[in-house]
Design an enzyme around this catalytic site. Structure first.
Site, short mmCIF file in Angstrom:
data_model
loop_
_atom_site.label_atom_id
_atom_site.label_comp_id
_atom_site.label_asym_id
_atom_site.label_seq_id
_atom_site.Cartn_x
_atom_site.Cartn_y
_atom_site.Cartn_z
CD GLU A 161 60.62 14.46 -21.74
OE1 GLU A 161 60.16 15.01 -22.75
OE2 GLU A 161 61.23 13.37 -21.77
CB THR A 220 63.79 21.91 -21.71
OG1 THR A 220 63.82 20.84 -22.64
CG2 THR A 220 64.37 21.44 -20.39
N GLY A 248 48.44 7.56 -26.70
CA GLY A 248 48.58 7.98 -25.31
C GLY A 248 49.82 7.43 -24.63
CB SER A 266 48.72 14.02 -31.42
OG SER A 266 49.39 14.04 -30.21
CG ASP A 283 56.23 15.97 -28.89
OD1 ASP A 283 57.35 15.96 -28.32
OD2 ASP A 283 55.16 15.89 -28.27
C1 GLA Z 1 54.88 16.80 -24.84
C2 GLA Z 1 54.90 18.08 -25.66
C3 GLA Z 1 56.33 18.52 -25.97
C4 GLA Z 1 57.19 18.56 -24.71
C5 GLA Z 1 57.04 17.27 -23.90
C6 GLA Z 1 57.72 17.34 -22.57
O1 GLA Z 1 55.38 15.74 -25.57
O2 GLA Z 1 54.19 17.91 -26.86
O3 GLA Z 1 56.31 19.77 -26.61
O4 GLA Z 1 56.91 19.68 -23.94
O5 GLA Z 1 55.67 16.96 -23.66
O6 GLA Z 1 59.09 17.44 -22.72
#
Ligand code: GLA
Length: 387
Positions: free
Chosen positions: A33, A35, A124, A130, A174
């Site tokens: 996370e 990273t 959220g 998104s 994501d």
């Molecule tokens: C959000 C961002 C990702 C990532 C996470 C944390 O989801 O969109 O790119 O940085 O937070 O790991």
């Protein structure tokens, strides 16, 4: 779901002649996370929930976009000319951002569209509603207009649009997880060069359970962007001492040897998290390959502590869910997932403990927070598709 969006399309636009229906998934991140904008590794998987679209080309340059999740906003109208972010455009800034990003890459949109959308990811919640909308839009444009782009391009275009059209400096995780998802597998992605491998994540005798805190703190995007710039600043300080491109290039030992270059305590802890979390992710995937789910779970727990104390992206509601989970026999690991500041936890729970997990967390959450938590036993799905 296909029938539901088609029915809505007919209701709004009169008929469904020539309409195509598409889907792109949300994601849950198992470990790794914060990273992905630090050149580190992540380990997300695509979900079977996500966003659906029914779409049809128009004979003019108008964009008529309707979301079943934002019924009261009705059809939001604009055109493909002069695409720019506007407050009144509400959620349509996401699909419009992707259209804009395609144009930036030299893909001209030949005409406008009528679109009806429906998403079954709670907004959220940190499960990437998104990113799924961005990947869905890219996938739909590729199919409707024959744009020659790969699924990895769809992820990059989605991220580019989110960074430059919607002002959230997210990493690639994501969109990559949504665009490249594979049933029953998590994706071990090195964000430094986008090399990746799939790792089967069918756990014998255990389930992955997502718990939604139903909390979304304001300022998530600005706090996220702040974390990102703190890491960039810490990297610059480290670079005065050691030759690295990203925080992901450092082992824990190297970090400890050079950390005195970082002149601020908060920045030091942010960088520490990024370095340690990356190494933890590599070790966690190794553990999974060795069928050592217990170690994987222990590393998830360590990830939570680091996100809570060093990266400071948790919140009291989420900490309560995680601490209650840790008390239950049969919980192999539990941590916050996603950007943080609310959203969801992800836990690995032995089959026989899933009911107890839900009951005890529900009761404790109601008692200690006064809110209802929602539970979702994860099924890992494929990437985007035409239905
Ligand atoms: C959000 C961002 C990702 C990532 C996470 C944390 O989801 O969109 O790119 O940085 O937070 O790991």
């Amino acid at each position: 779901m296909k029938e539901t969006v088609l029915k809505k399309f007919e209701e709004i636009f009169g008929d469904t002649d020539g309409v195509s229906v598409y889907f792109a998934p949300g994601r849950v991140n198992m470990i790794g996370e914060h990273t992905d904008y630090n050149g580190g590794h992540v380990f997300p998987c695509a979900l079977t929930i996500g966003t659906y679209a029914a779409a049809r080309k128009r004979n003019d340059d108008k964009l008529f976009l309707y979301s079943m999740n934002f019924d009261s906003l009705g059809v939001i109208k604009s055109t493909i000319k002069d695409l720019k972010p506007e407050k009144e455009a509400e959620w349509t800034n996401y699909p419009k951002g992707v259209m804009w990003a395609f144009e930036k890459r030299g893909f001209k949109l030949p005409c406008g569209l009528d679109v009806v959308l429906y998403g079954n990811i709670p907004n959220g919640s940190g499960l990437s509603s998104s990113a799924s909308l961005e990947v869905l839009t890219g996938f739909m444009l590729r199919d409707l207009f024959g744009f020659e782009v790969s699924n990895i391009d769809l992820a990059l275009i989605g991220q580019y649009s989110e960074n430059n059209f919607n002002g959230m400096n997210c990493g690639i995780m994501d969109q990559f997880a949504s665009a490249m998802g594979k049933k029953d597998n998590a994706i071990f992605l090195n964000t430094a060069d986008l090399s990746y491998e799939y790792a089967p994540l069918v756990l014998k005798g255990a389930k992955i359970v997502v718990t939604n805190s139903n909390v979304k703190h304001k300022l998530t995007d600005s706090s996220y962007n702040t974390r990102r710039s703190e890491c960039e600043q810490a990297l610059k300080e480290l670079q005065t001492k050691v030759d690295v491109q990203t925080l992901g290039d450092l082992t824990e030992k190297e970090f400890e040897a050079h950390k005195s270059a970082i002149k601020d305590d908060a920045r030091l802890r942010r960088a520490k998290h990024a370095v340690y979390e990356n190494q933890r992710t590599i070790r966690a995937v190794e553990a999974l390959k060795n069928n050592d789910v217990e170690l994987f779970g222990k590393l998830m727990n360590e990830s939570h502590v680091s996100l809570r104390d060093d990266y400071e992206v948790s919140c009291s509601e989420i900490d309560i869910l995680v601490e209650e989970a840790w008390k239950i026999d049969g919980v192999i690991g539990s941590r916050i997932t996603g950007a943080g500041f609310g959203g969801c936890t992800v836990s690995i729970v032995k089959d026989e403990a899933v009911e107890e997990f839900k009951n005890r967390l529900s009761a404790a959450y109601e008692e200690r927070v006064g809110k209802k938590a929602d539970f979702y036993v994860v099924e890992i799905g494929d990437g985007p598709c035409k239905l």
